[in-house]
Design an enzyme around this catalytic site. Structure first.
Site, mmCIF file in Angstrom:
data_model
loop_
_atom_site.group_PDB
_atom_site.id
_atom_site.type_symbol
_atom_site.label_atom_id
_atom_site.label_comp_id
_atom_site.label_asym_id
_atom_site.label_seq_id
_atom_site.Cartn_x
_atom_site.Cartn_y
_atom_site.Cartn_z
ATOM 1 N NE ARG A 14 -24.380 18.054 -10.344
ATOM 2 C CZ ARG A 14 -25.488 18.759 -10.314
ATOM 3 N NH1 ARG A 14 -26.218 18.620 -9.446
ATOM 4 N NH2 ARG A 14 -25.924 19.264 -11.569
ATOM 5 C CG ASP A 15 -28.670 16.807 -11.198
ATOM 6 O OD1 ASP A 15 -29.354 16.661 -10.267
ATOM 7 O OD2 ASP A 15 -29.190 17.648 -12.134
ATOM 8 C CG HIS A 209 -28.972 21.176 -15.696
ATOM 9 N ND1 HIS A 209 -28.240 20.274 -15.439
ATOM 10 C CD2 HIS A 209 -30.120 20.992 -14.642
ATOM 11 C CE1 HIS A 209 -28.228 19.386 -14.450
ATOM 12 N NE2 HIS A 209 -29.524 19.886 -13.876
ATOM 13 C CG HIS A 211 -34.164 18.483 -13.641
ATOM 14 N ND1 HIS A 211 -34.188 17.573 -12.382
ATOM 15 C CD2 HIS A 211 -33.067 18.922 -13.873
ATOM 16 C CE1 HIS A 211 -32.871 17.900 -11.973
ATOM 17 N NE2 HIS A 211 -32.195 18.564 -12.664
ATOM 18 C CB CYS A 242 -38.954 14.102 -9.819
ATOM 19 S SG CYS A 242 -39.710 15.562 -9.140
ATOM 20 C CG ASN A 251 -30.528 15.407 -14.614
ATOM 21 O OD1 ASN A 251 -29.937 14.732 -13.921
ATOM 22 N ND2 ASN A 251 -30.478 16.640 -14.647
HETATM 23 ZN ZN ZN Z 1 -30.410 19.255 -11.964
#
Ligand code: ZN
Length: 312
Positions: A14-15, A209, A211, A242, A251
């Site tokens: 997902r992320d 969660h 990063h 990023c 992440n």
């Molecule tokens: Zn995220």
């Protein structure tokens, strides 16, 4: 989950995938999820129910959920931005639904075009829909930008706490803290977790969660674990990166997180050798996408035994 110490929740499908332009074919997503479940993962966020016009990478989420539901012992999680997404998620049969709530209202308006009150109303509607199900999925709200916002800068910790309290009253089963921007540091993680835990009860906040934008992801994960957090999100190969921090993973990297936990004697239930092999699926399918992580490059230390309790 009593037989493991820490639940590593894989969010790469997902992320990670939503952050890159390439669209991974459904069969490859399914193979990835299957391989990681086979390596011992108990929870994987397999996609999000957002309009394909916004995130074409997630257009096949219902199919990926369907395939994941055939795997045993796997909690199938999805992200939803709104009620419509939640309807799709419930229809798919996903076990866990998360909605991001931006504590920075500016970020919320920009991201989902809703102010806080509108978000609380939306969360309430979803909670009612969830509660009306025969076997309701676990419904969680993630407090995004909890540690800082790229638009507003510092985010008020009191506002994080009040938002957590309000979301619980709206009917979510629990809240999580998200360092969406990679601004968090370990001291801040400890302080904010303690504040939220004392406001809503530690049992209502079990996950973070994180990063790794500034390289503090694992330090923040360890700080969270020391404050009692038992679920940590991470992404295979840290994919996604990023755009504002070249060389930084998205992440925290699943492989490095699992290595740290297992080396510390914390049981994740994950076979790290099998996990390292799963990377090959991504390397082959996304040859132009950088894969991050130190453990995969350096290899496991000589004589490393997973989950071995040591006294040193
Ligand atoms: Zn995220």
């Amino acid at each position: 989950m009593k037989d493991i110490d820490i639940l590593v929740s894989e969010v790469g499908p997902r992320d990670g995938l939503q952050s890159i332009a390439a669209i991974l074919p459904t069969e490859i997503k399914n193979a990835w999820v299957r391989a990681q479940a086979d390596a011992g993962f108990r929870e994987i966020e397999v996609g999000s129910f957002v309009p394909p016009s916004i995130l074409p990478q997630m257009a096949d989420t219902a199919e990926v959920v369907a395939a994941a539901l055939t795997l045993t012992n796997l909690n199938v999680a999805v992200l939803v931005p709104n009620l419509r997404g939640a309807e799709g998620a419930i229809a798919s049969g996903a076990h866990k639904i998360s909605i991001p709530f931006s504590v920075s209202e500016t970020h919320s308006l920009k991201n989902v075009r809703r102010n806080h009150q509108q978000m609380f109303d939306e969360v309430t509607r979803i909670a009612e829909l969830v509660a009306a199900q025969e076997s309701p999925p676990h419904f969680e709200a993630g407090l995004s930008t909890a540690f800082g916002c790229t638009i507003e800068g510092a985010v008020s910790e009191d506002l994080v706490v009040r938002s957590a309290e309000k979301l619980m009253r709206c009917g979510v089963a629990e809240v999580g803290l998200s360092d969406t921007t990679g601004y968090a540091n370990p001291q801040q993680v400890r302080r904010l977790l303690r504040k939220v835990q004392s406001a809503i009860g530690a049992e209502n906040i079990t996950g973070v969660h994180l990063h790794n934008t500034r390289g503090l992801g694992l330090a923040n994960a360890l700080a969270a674990i020391e404050e009692g957090i038992t679920t940590i999100d991470s992404s295979l190969g840290g994919i996604g990166g990023c755009p504002f921090a070249p060389g930084a993973s998205g992440n925290i990297v699943t492989e490095d997180l699992v290595f740290m936990l297992e080396a510390m004697g914390l049981n994740t239930g994950i076979d790290i050798d099998k996990l390292l092999d799963v990377r090959n699926i991504l390397r082959t399918a996304l040859p132009d996408e950088p894969l991050y992580g130190f453990t995969p490059d350096a290899g496991l230390p000589k004589g490393f035994r997973k989950g071995e309790k040591r006294n040193d």
